[in-house]
Design an enzyme around this catalytic site. Sequence first.
Site, short mmCIF file in Angstrom:
data_model
loop_
_atom_site.label_atom_id
_atom_site.label_comp_id
_atom_site.label_asym_id
_atom_site.label_seq_id
_atom_site.Cartn_x
_atom_site.Cartn_y
_atom_site.Cartn_z
N SER E 96 0.82 -1.11 0.10
CA SER E 96 0.12 -0.09 -0.04
C SER E 96 0.98 1.32 0.16
O SER E 96 0.26 2.50 -0.28
CB SER E 96 -0.89 0.06 1.34
OG SER E 96 -0.11 0.22 2.51
N LYS E 139 -6.70 4.53 8.57
CA LYS E 139 -5.91 5.35 7.90
C LYS E 139 -6.34 6.81 8.06
O LYS E 139 -5.55 7.73 8.15
CB LYS E 139 -5.69 4.81 6.47
CG LYS E 139 -4.58 3.61 6.43
CD LYS E 139 -4.42 3.04 5.10
CE LYS E 139 -3.42 1.73 5.11
NZ LYS E 139 -3.35 1.33 3.57
CA LIG Z 1 -0.70 -2.96 2.89
#
Ligand SMILES: [Ca+2]
Lengths: 208, 208, 208, 208, 208, 208
Positions: E96, E139
């Site tokens: 990511s 996040k």
């Molecule tokens: Ca990740």
Amino acid sequence: FDKDLYEGNDLAGVVTGLAWTPVGGDILFIETNLSKGKGVLTLSGQLGDVMKESAVTALSYLKSHADEIGIDYRVFSQYDLHIHVPQGAVPKDGPSAGITMLVSMASIFTQRKIKKDLAMTGEITLRGKVLPVGGIKEKILAAKRANIKDIIMCYKNQKDVEEIGEEYTKGLTFHYVNYVEEVIEVALLEEKVKKPIVFTFTEDKKDC
Amino acid sequence: FDKDLYEGNDLAGVVTGLAWTPVGGDILFIETNLSKGKGVLTLSGQLGDVMKESAVTALSYLKSHADEIGIDYRVFSQYDLHIHVPQGAVPKDGPSAGITMLVSMASIFTQRKIKKDLAMTGEITLRGKVLPVGGIKEKILAAKRANIKDIIMCYKNQKDVEEIGEEYTKGLTFHYVNYVEEVIEVALLEEKVKKPIVFTFTEDKKDC
Amino acid sequence: FDKDLYEGNDLAGVVTGLAWTPVGGDILFIETNLSKGKGVLTLSGQLGDVMKESAVTALSYLKSHADEIGIDYRVFSQYDLHIHVPQGAVPKDGPSAGITMLVSMASIFTQRKIKKDLAMTGEITLRGKVLPVGGIKEKILAAKRANIKDIIMCYKNQKDVEEIGEEYTKGLTFHYVNYVEEVIEVALLEEKVKKPIVFTFTEDKKDC
Amino acid sequence: FDKDLYEGNDLAGVVTGLAWTPVGGDILFIETNLSKGKGVLTLSGQLGDVMKESAVTALSYLKSHADEIGIDYRVFSQYDLHIHVPQGAVPKDGPSAGITMLVSMASIFTQRKIKKDLAMTGEITLRGKVLPVGGIKEKILAAKRANIKDIIMCYKNQKDVEEIGEEYTKGLTFHYVNYVEEVIEVALLEEKVKKPIVFTFTEDKKDC
Amino acid sequence: FDKDLYEGNDLAGVVTGLAWTPVGGDILFIETNLSKGKGVLTLSGQLGDVMKESAVTALSYLKSHADEIGIDYRVFSQYDLHIHVPQGAVPKDGPSAGITMLVSMASIFTQRKIKKDLAMTGEITLRGKVLPVGGIKEKILAAKRANIKDIIMCYKNQKDVEEIGEEYTKGLTFHYVNYVEEVIEVALLEEKVKKPIVFTFTEDKKDC
Amino acid sequence: FDKDLYEGNDLAGVVTGLAWTPVGGDILFIETNLSKGKGVLTLSGQLGDVMKESAVTALSYLKSHADEIGIDYRVFSQYDLHIHVPQGAVPKDGPSAGITMLVSMASIFTQRKIKKDLAMTGEITLRGKVLPVGGIKEKILAAKRANIKDIIMCYKNQKDVEEIGEEYTKGLTFHYVNYVEEVIEVALLEEKVKKPIVFTFTEDKKDC
Ligand SMILES: [Ca+2]
Ligand SMILES: [Ca+2]
Ligand SMILES: [Ca+2]
Ligand SMILES: [Ca+2]
Ligand SMILES: [Ca+2]
Ligand SMILES: [Ca+2]
Ligand SMILES: [Ca+2]
Ligand SMILES: [Ca+2]
Ligand SMILES: [Ca+2]
Ligand SMILES: [Ca+2]
Ligand SMILES: [Ca+2]
Ligand SMILES: [Ca+2]
């Protein structure tokens, strides 16, 4: 593997493969990329040993058949080649992406487009044979769901296709092959991609 | 291992070996391929350490006997050599493919055809001895099933052949050998393959 | 280890060693081979770490004593050296093949013949000492069975020989040594092998 | 470790160290050897990571103090260096051979003799400090048994020596040091060995 | 992961990513640095295999799109690139950070500033697709706490954002993207950083 | 770790760090050494992965800030750098020696003296941030015992210092920093060491 859809043939080196997974078939994308360099090969996407050997075998085949396929041999030593198989965190292995990787490399080296709505599965050998692979039923279901229209596989997998009910294969065209050159014949269009790479080469290197 | 059939001798570098597996004998194909390069050796097909050492030993033998066999020495440093043993996902090991790999390389380096309907099994040593191997009975059964007519093996395996009933060996010709040069004598035809590679060399490299 | 027999001294670089195995002593063959190259050392035959270090130590000794032994120093950088110990599938380790590997390399580098009917066992050190090794009784029995007539070993192993009944050592001549130069004195004949390699060198390389 | 005896100072690069083992102290020999090459360092004798780092640290020290010690700097890039510690099958580790390896290298690079009847034990650091080590009592007993007369160690080990009864240290001279230059002062004689290597260098390499 | 705060956009190559950890979301910094060299890539910060492959994939993308992005191609072979992800002792993995690493490299290669108060998360593929990632809720919370104002992520993550209560996303602007070029469009300002590196190149290297 | 004492600032590249160990704090020495070479980096002293990455990160920082710090860039490619952390047998890891290693390298590259009676602890990042580390109390006690007078650490560690009773910090001066350049400002004196290395460079290498 999330379930993916076919994504077009605009880009050189992006080819759709068929994968078997414990939770059913899926399509996968082989992405290949060239940049000026020294002939370094990079493989990424958490590929296992067998799959890496497939890639290397495909590349060796292309090197020794460069003239027939229309590849300028100097590209092998003056460009770096990177093959990536998304998704990056999903481990992948097995020989069945052999022909897919070969077509991906052939496309990037020639800048020719891939036939539209096409997917494929099959092991390759160094002399250019295509070998049958497993998971055909799941792969066909996945291909349909992903909007694939044409599928390339080994003649020896024809019996696996015929065992599946016609309702599952309707709308799909199967291209059975024995050799890599038949795969290329089906998969690579004469037409180049938009904005093809214009290869530039230094004179053939001499070690002195 | 699926059970395979003999596939002809059209291609340089493709040689038929005999393998023992837990589920019986089988034939296997050694495929070898050359492309312009720098003398890099690539081995693929999930080969184990012993089998890789066999390949390297065979190559060293050919390098130090290049003149006798008719190989232009520059091919070792100006071409890359790839040896692949399908099927790519099946692990393989052991020394018994030694002579098969040697013949495969000798064929690709000389572009000479392999004798038709021939298979072989035997370990090689660096000085060119051929050593006996195991699993002879299973290998012979597999050879017959695969339509093989001639088999090369070590003299010391003759006793293993004689222990097998004649009905199993009928139609097979056994070539017993002690040395690699006898293997090459039997296996490599004078005739070249169709469309042989035309080797091109740069002048002998100097590290100036 | 199968039980092997002595096989003559026709070839440069083939030397008979004595090995201890859990099922008794045996002879083994060290085979060494040179081909034009760049000074690469290849070791094969499933050698363990200690045995590989022995080979490297023997090679370093030869490099730093090249003049005394009559080796053209350029061979170390302009030829590739391969040492193989058949049988390829049998794991081997330990330091006791040190002097055998050293004699094998000395023979291939000088193309001199090995004394006939000779076997040897002993560790070497980098400065050229020969050290005692174990398994002497089993090794002697194996040597006799294999038709060996002369055996080289370390002086410090003399006591092991003397503990063995005379009926086992009859017909064998023991050459006890402390230093590598004594080993070479006994093992290497002045005579060259038939068809010795005619070394060819490029002018001493400069990194210009 | 078998129990060894001191073996003289005839050879450059052979230095006697003191080792602690689970079955008591012993002496060990560091052997160092140079041959024309490209500055490659080879370590053998089943050395562990710490001991290998000691060797590399000693070499770095010598490189950055070459002028003071009288080493022609070109030897580092135009010769290969091999350090071996017999016996080849005995695993060895720890930092206490640091000064022994350093003296061995200094001797081979300068071709100067080592002081007679001398042994040593001590860790080195990159800046040239000598650090204390363990197992002093066992090492001293081993030194006496091996006919050693002089021992070099770190000042910080003096207390360990003083704890030992005088009957064990009688006849031994201890040289306590804090820095590598004191070690070299004690250990390296001005006199060169018989038949010293006559170093030959190509002009300083340019990467042109 | 300690909880970090956004730290400004003064430096080229420093980009803020969003990470999911077992104890909640956090921001992380990708730091990239160039120095004169030979095209060596160094990755540090205890990065796992998937994350390393992400970095290599991002770099390949930039190499093959250098012209479009305004990167002088010679920087890839005449400078060394180091990517570090603090904190150095915390293991990190996953795909990511792909777009974050890509923007970091694009910034260092072009010396362009990063948009202020921006963070991002998303996998990249070799052809430049942006793929969705997990842990979106955590996040986003971390981004707010760290004073982030703008977030880039994949369109396919929009549904994850919409599942979160508006009180958590208030004050945040989301930039949904499908392709790397959109990421660069949002993230890279035209403006260069203060005291940008003035790249210097030797003439294009030739191997002779 | 034995407990060590501060040892002066006579030598370039020797810097005192603070370490946390399971049996309390201690000082440690970073030793750095340069010798003519090709830009090879050697790390020794049983350093773990995180600590090795710290060293590499510090070196990258110095390479990209060479001008500001007054380092001739050619030293990075024409000298070899060795960093050793005694004692050689003690495993060490963690990021907290980051600034210590950076100062050690900066000192050896500039030949400037280190401030007297100084120790330090702190992680570095590639962009030059200094991060807080753990074990502050134990490290301070160790610093006092070792006769340290000045300590550099991250501002974020100030709270850890203030939690300690004043009797433990009396006589110590704390230099809190956020960036590497502040560390260098405090740690590196203008004065050069005695007998500084006089760097010699060949003309900037071209790959002709
Ligand atoms: Ca990740
Ligand atoms: Ca998927
Ligand atoms: Ca598969
Ligand atoms: Ca089969
Ligand atoms: Ca076998
Ligand atoms: Ca045997
Ligand atoms: Ca042994
Ligand atoms: Ca001993
Ligand atoms: Ca020790
Ligand atoms: Ca954090
Ligand atoms: Ca300590
Ligand atoms: Ca730490």
